[in-house]
Design a protein around this motif. Structure first.
Motif, PDB file in Angstrom:
ATOM      1  N   ASP A  72       0.834  -1.216   0.000  1.00 33.91           N
ATOM      2  CA  ASP A  72       0.000   0.000   0.000  1.00 33.91           C
ATOM      3  C   ASP A  72       0.863   1.258   0.000  1.00 33.91           C
ATOM      4  O   ASP A  72       0.561   2.235  -0.683  1.00 33.91           O
ATOM      5  N   THR A  73       1.935   1.236   0.808  1.00 33.23           N
ATOM      6  CA  THR A  73       2.816   2.411   0.909  1.00 33.23           C
ATOM      7  C   THR A  73       3.494   2.677  -0.424  1.00 33.23           C
ATOM      8  O   THR A  73       3.557   3.822  -0.892  1.00 33.23           O
ATOM      9  N   ARG A  74       3.996   1.618  -1.051  1.00 33.70           N
ATOM     10  CA  ARG A  74       4.629   1.784  -2.362  1.00 33.70           C
ATOM     11  C   ARG A  74       3.645   2.322  -3.399  1.00 33.70           C
ATOM     12  O   ARG A  74       3.974   3.199  -4.195  1.00 33.70           O
ATOM     13  N   ARG A  75       2.441   1.792  -3.378  1.00 36.21           N
ATOM     14  CA  ARG A  75       1.442   2.214  -4.370  1.00 36.21           C
ATOM     15  C   ARG A  75       1.102   3.701  -4.198  1.00 36.21           C
ATOM     16  O   ARG A  75       1.045   4.448  -5.162  1.00 36.21           O
ATOM     17  N   GLU A  76       0.892   4.116  -2.942  1.00 34.12           N
ATOM     18  CA  GLU A  76       0.554   5.530  -2.691  1.00 34.12           C
ATOM     19  C   GLU A  76       1.710   6.450  -3.073  1.00 34.12           C
ATOM     20  O   GLU A  76       1.495   7.518  -3.665  1.00 34.12           O
ATOM     21  N   LEU A  77       2.948   6.053  -2.739  1.00 32.28           N
ATOM     22  CA  LEU A  77       4.109   6.868  -3.096  1.00 32.28           C
ATOM     23  C   LEU A  77       4.288   6.931  -4.614  1.00 32.28           C
ATOM     24  O   LEU A  77       4.648   7.977  -5.158  1.00 32.28           O
ATOM     25  N   ALA A  78       4.027   5.813  -5.286  1.00 31.93           N
ATOM     26  CA  ALA A  78       4.154   5.787  -6.758  1.00 31.93           C
ATOM     27  C   ALA A  78       3.233   6.824  -7.384  1.00 31.93           C
ATOM     28  O   ALA A  78       3.631   7.558  -8.307  1.00 31.93           O
ATOM     29  N   GLU A  79       1.993   6.912  -6.883  1.00 31.44           N
ATOM     30  CA  GLU A  79       1.054   7.916  -7.406  1.00 31.44           C
ATOM     31  C   GLU A  79       1.590   9.324  -7.184  1.00 31.44           C
ATOM     32  O   GLU A  79       1.510  10.175  -8.075  1.00 31.44           O
ATOM     33  N   GLN A  80       2.121   9.573  -5.983  1.00 26.42           N
ATOM     34  CA  GLN A  80       2.647  10.913  -5.673  1.00 26.42           C
ATOM     35  C   GLN A  80       3.844  11.254  -6.560  1.00 26.42           C
ATOM     36  O   GLN A  80       3.940  12.355  -7.105  1.00 26.42           O
ATOM     37  N   TYR A  81       4.762  10.284  -6.717  1.00 24.15           N
ATOM     38  CA  TYR A  81       5.980  10.545  -7.488  1.00 24.15           C
ATOM     39  C   TYR A  81       5.668  10.775  -8.970  1.00 24.15           C
ATOM     40  O   TYR A  81       6.275  11.627  -9.621  1.00 24.15           O
ATOM     41  N   LEU A  82       4.731  10.008  -9.501  1.00 26.39           N
ATOM     42  CA  LEU A  82       4.415  10.147 -10.929  1.00 26.39           C
ATOM     43  C   LEU A  82       3.762  11.490 -11.240  1.00 26.39           C
ATOM     44  O   LEU A  82       3.784  11.946 -12.390  1.00 26.39           O
ATOM     45  N   ALA A  83       3.193  12.111 -10.232  1.00 19.01           N
ATOM     46  CA  ALA A  83       2.600  13.439 -10.448  1.00 19.01           C
ATOM     47  C   ALA A  83       3.693  14.522 -10.518  1.00 19.01           C
ATOM     48  O   ALA A  83       3.419  15.648 -10.925  1.00 19.01           O
ATOM     49  N   GLN A  84       4.935  14.168 -10.124  1.00 14.69           N
ATOM     50  CA  GLN A  84       6.061  15.108 -10.209  1.00 14.69           C
ATOM     51  C   GLN A  84       6.741  14.926 -11.557  1.00 14.69           C
ATOM     52  O   GLN A  84       7.465  13.954 -11.786  1.00 14.69           O
ATOM     53  N   ALA A  85       6.536  15.881 -12.450  1.00 12.65           N
ATOM     54  CA  ALA A  85       7.016  15.740 -13.835  1.00 12.65           C
ATOM     55  C   ALA A  85       8.538  15.614 -13.912  1.00 12.65           C
ATOM     56  O   ALA A  85       9.077  15.004 -14.842  1.00 12.65           O
ATOM     57  N   GLY A  86       9.253  16.179 -12.943  1.00 16.18           N
ATOM     58  CA  GLY A  86      10.717  16.169 -13.018  1.00 16.18           C
ATOM     59  C   GLY A  86      11.368  14.848 -12.621  1.00 16.18           C
ATOM     60  O   GLY A  86      12.577  14.680 -12.775  1.00 16.18           O
ATOM     61  N   THR A 101      12.251  10.915 -13.034  1.00 14.85           N
ATOM     62  CA  THR A 101      12.245   9.867 -14.058  1.00 14.85           C
ATOM     63  C   THR A 101      11.666   8.576 -13.484  1.00 14.85           C
ATOM     64  O   THR A 101      11.637   8.382 -12.256  1.00 14.85           O
ATOM     65  N   LEU A 102      11.233   7.682 -14.366  1.00 14.13           N
ATOM     66  CA  LEU A 102      10.673   6.404 -13.922  1.00 14.13           C
ATOM     67  C   LEU A 102      11.736   5.576 -13.202  1.00 14.13           C
ATOM     68  O   LEU A 102      11.436   4.841 -12.259  1.00 14.13           O
ATOM     69  N   LEU A 103      12.983   5.709 -13.643  1.00 12.31           N
ATOM     70  CA  LEU A 103      14.074   4.974 -13.003  1.00 12.31           C
ATOM     71  C   LEU A 103      14.270   5.463 -11.563  1.00 12.31           C
ATOM     72  O   LEU A 103      14.413   4.658 -10.630  1.00 12.31           O
ATOM     73  N   GLU A 104      14.253   6.791 -11.382  1.00 10.92           N
ATOM     74  CA  GLU A 104      14.386   7.354 -10.037  1.00 10.92           C
ATOM     75  C   GLU A 104      13.251   6.870  -9.129  1.00 10.92           C
ATOM     76  O   GLU A 104      13.487   6.506  -7.975  1.00 10.92           O
ATOM     77  N   ILE A 105      12.045   6.870  -9.669  1.00  9.48           N
ATOM     78  CA  ILE A 105      10.883   6.449  -8.879  1.00  9.48           C
ATOM     79  C   ILE A 105      11.025   4.993  -8.453  1.00  9.48           C
ATOM     80  O   ILE A 105      10.756   4.635  -7.302  1.00  9.48           O
ATOM     81  N   ALA A 106      11.470   4.141  -9.381  1.00  6.89           N
ATOM     82  CA  ALA A 106      11.648   2.713  -9.067  1.00  6.89           C
ATOM     83  C   ALA A 106      12.598   2.536  -7.888  1.00  6.89           C
ATOM     84  O   ALA A 106      12.322   1.773  -6.949  1.00  6.89           O
ATOM     85  N   TYR A 107      13.718   3.277  -7.896  1.00  9.13           N
ATOM     86  CA  TYR A 107      14.699   3.131  -6.823  1.00  9.13           C
ATOM     87  C   TYR A 107      14.196   3.743  -5.517  1.00  9.13           C
ATOM     88  O   TYR A 107      14.436   3.201  -4.436  1.00  9.13           O
ATOM     89  N   LEU A 108      13.466   4.874  -5.616  1.00  6.26           N
ATOM     90  CA  LEU A 108      12.915   5.487  -4.405  1.00  6.26           C
ATOM     91  C   LEU A 108      11.889   4.579  -3.728  1.00  6.26           C
ATOM     92  O   LEU A 108      11.665   4.663  -2.525  1.00  6.26           O
ATOM     93  N   LEU A 109      11.255   3.696  -4.503  1.00  9.86           N
ATOM     94  CA  LEU A 109      10.269   2.765  -3.959  1.00  9.86           C
ATOM     95  C   LEU A 109      10.919   1.458  -3.490  1.00  9.86           C
ATOM     96  O   LEU A 109      10.211   0.524  -3.106  1.00  9.86           O
ATOM     97  N   GLY A 110      12.247   1.412  -3.553  1.00  8.65           N
ATOM     98  CA  GLY A 110      12.949   0.253  -3.010  1.00  8.65           C
ATOM     99  C   GLY A 110      13.065  -0.929  -3.960  1.00  8.65           C
ATOM    100  O   GLY A 110      13.373  -2.045  -3.525  1.00  8.65           O
ATOM    101  N   PHE A 111      12.831  -0.712  -5.260  1.00  5.88           N
ATOM    102  CA  PHE A 111      12.972  -1.803  -6.234  1.00  5.88           C
ATOM    103  C   PHE A 111      14.387  -1.804  -6.778  1.00  5.88           C
ATOM    104  O   PHE A 111      14.841  -0.834  -7.395  1.00  5.88           O
TER     105      PHE A 111
END
Length: 353
Positions: free
Chosen positions: A282-296, A298-308
């Motif tokens: 649940d935490t990863r899913r909610e953070l993913a939504e928040q991060y994807l709303a930040q245009a600056g 990258t998908l790679l950065e988001i993946a690592y910030l979510l611990g993948f």
């Protein structure tokens, strides 16, 4: 040990309902190991199971299985803690019930409450849960009687529902129910509910006050925030957010950060209706939504910030969560117009954690 709790405001309503049948609630509280004086403390809370035992004992002593309906005769906005005042200052009952759903956990954690449009009207739908003990029908019936009485109190007229649904079996004596609910009664239903006419719900309330509504929203939000912070789910989520950028957090590391054993952490999360794996997801899913709303970002950065460790695992998880890819999700976000001020979604559901 984390338990579902009930506000002192709601407990006071129960006490007044039982006293109408001549019960000595001070003595009852003493028998059940409850602090009767705490009823005067607006921030005090009582265990849900203790309220269940209180209803059970009240039925035994009074011989009145419909005793829960008495609560409709004593209800006032104060019975609903700050949520009641937020409802009272709302423009319409639609807006008021939306607030009641949002803040329902302040009143009691033992129910799922939703308010939704139905064909030609609206439904206030209630499902009461027990904690370690199964809930009593008196608890649900008291809630329905209170909600209807509050509608009449706020509008200044007797509100007649289209129909009233009860999960419980049809009682041998229908008279108390017919007096409490001037509407067709349906027993053995899948949930407890009040079904209302659309016009009744959308009519302006004489008690409406936008400035007070905003003030009560703030008070209710602050109370919920304080309330949530005492729960292990909330604390564990904060730890997960802090640890995720370092890789997928392990349960033993989160338990250690909370000064709990792994077994205690798992048990406490289970008592609050979740598990470590569900909370992580649940935490990863909610953070993913928040991060994807930040245009600056990258998908790679988001993946690592979510611990993948491997971005392909993030893409697979995202497709499982949202049935689309992160790129498609972000593109859809970018193409959406700004929401209209004051726009509302059609359904509202509050769930106990």
């Amino acid at each position: 040990m984390s338990e579902r709790t009930t506000s002192s405001s709601w407990a006071m309503g129960i006490v007044k309902a039982l006293e109408m049948d001549g019960l000595d609630c001070r003595a009852l509280f003493k028998q059940l190991g409850l602090d009767f004086e705490a009823l005067d403390d607006p921030d005090a809370r009582f265990p849900q199971d203790s309220m269940t035992r209180l209803w059970q004992r009240a039925v035994e002593l009074s011989g009145n299985p419909a005793i829960g309906l008495n609560m409709g005769k004593v209800v006032r906005p104060a019975s609903f803690h700050v949520a009641g005042y937020a409802l009272m200052s709302s423009r319409t009952l639609v807006e008021g019930f939306q607030r009641l759903v949002r803040y329902q956990r302040i009143i009691a954690e033992s129910a799922d409450l939703s308010f939704r449009p139905l064909e030609g009207g609206y439904g206030l739908i209630l499902t009461v849960h027990g904690d370690h003990l199964p809930p009593t029908r008196q608890s649900a019936e008291a809630s329905l009687a209170c909600a209807l009485a509050l509608c009449s109190w706020l509008t200044g007229r007797t509100l007649r529902p289209v129909k009233v649904l009860f999960q419980g079996a049809e009682p041998s004596d229908l008279a108390p129910y017919q007096r409490a609910f001037p509407a067709p009664l349906v027993f053995g239903a899948p949930y407890d509910a009040l079904i209302f006419e659309r016009a009744d719900m959308e009519a302006p309330l004489p008690t409406a006050n936008e400035a007070m509504a905003q003030l009560h929203d703030r008070f209710a939000g602050e109370y919920l925030a304080r309330f949530s912070e005492s729960r292990v789910t909330h604390k564990a989520r904060q730890v997960l957010c802090r640890l995720l950028p370092q890789g997928e957090p392990k349960r033993d590391v989160v338990a250690q950060a909370l000064h709990l054993s792994q077994r205690t952490l798992q048990r406490r999360l289970q008592e609050e209706g979740t598990s470590f794996q569900s909370l992580l997801e649940d935490t990863r899913r909610e953070l993913a939504e928040q991060y994807l709303a930040q245009a600056g970002m990258t998908l790679l950065e988001i993946a690592y910030l979510l611990g993948f460790a491997d971005p392909s695992n993030f893409f697979r998880a995202f497709r499982r969560w949202f049935d689309t890819t992160p790129g498609e999700y972000r593109a859809r976000l970018a193409s959406q117009p700004e929401p209209v001020s004051g726009a509302r979604t059609p359904g509202y559901t509050a769930r106990t954690p």
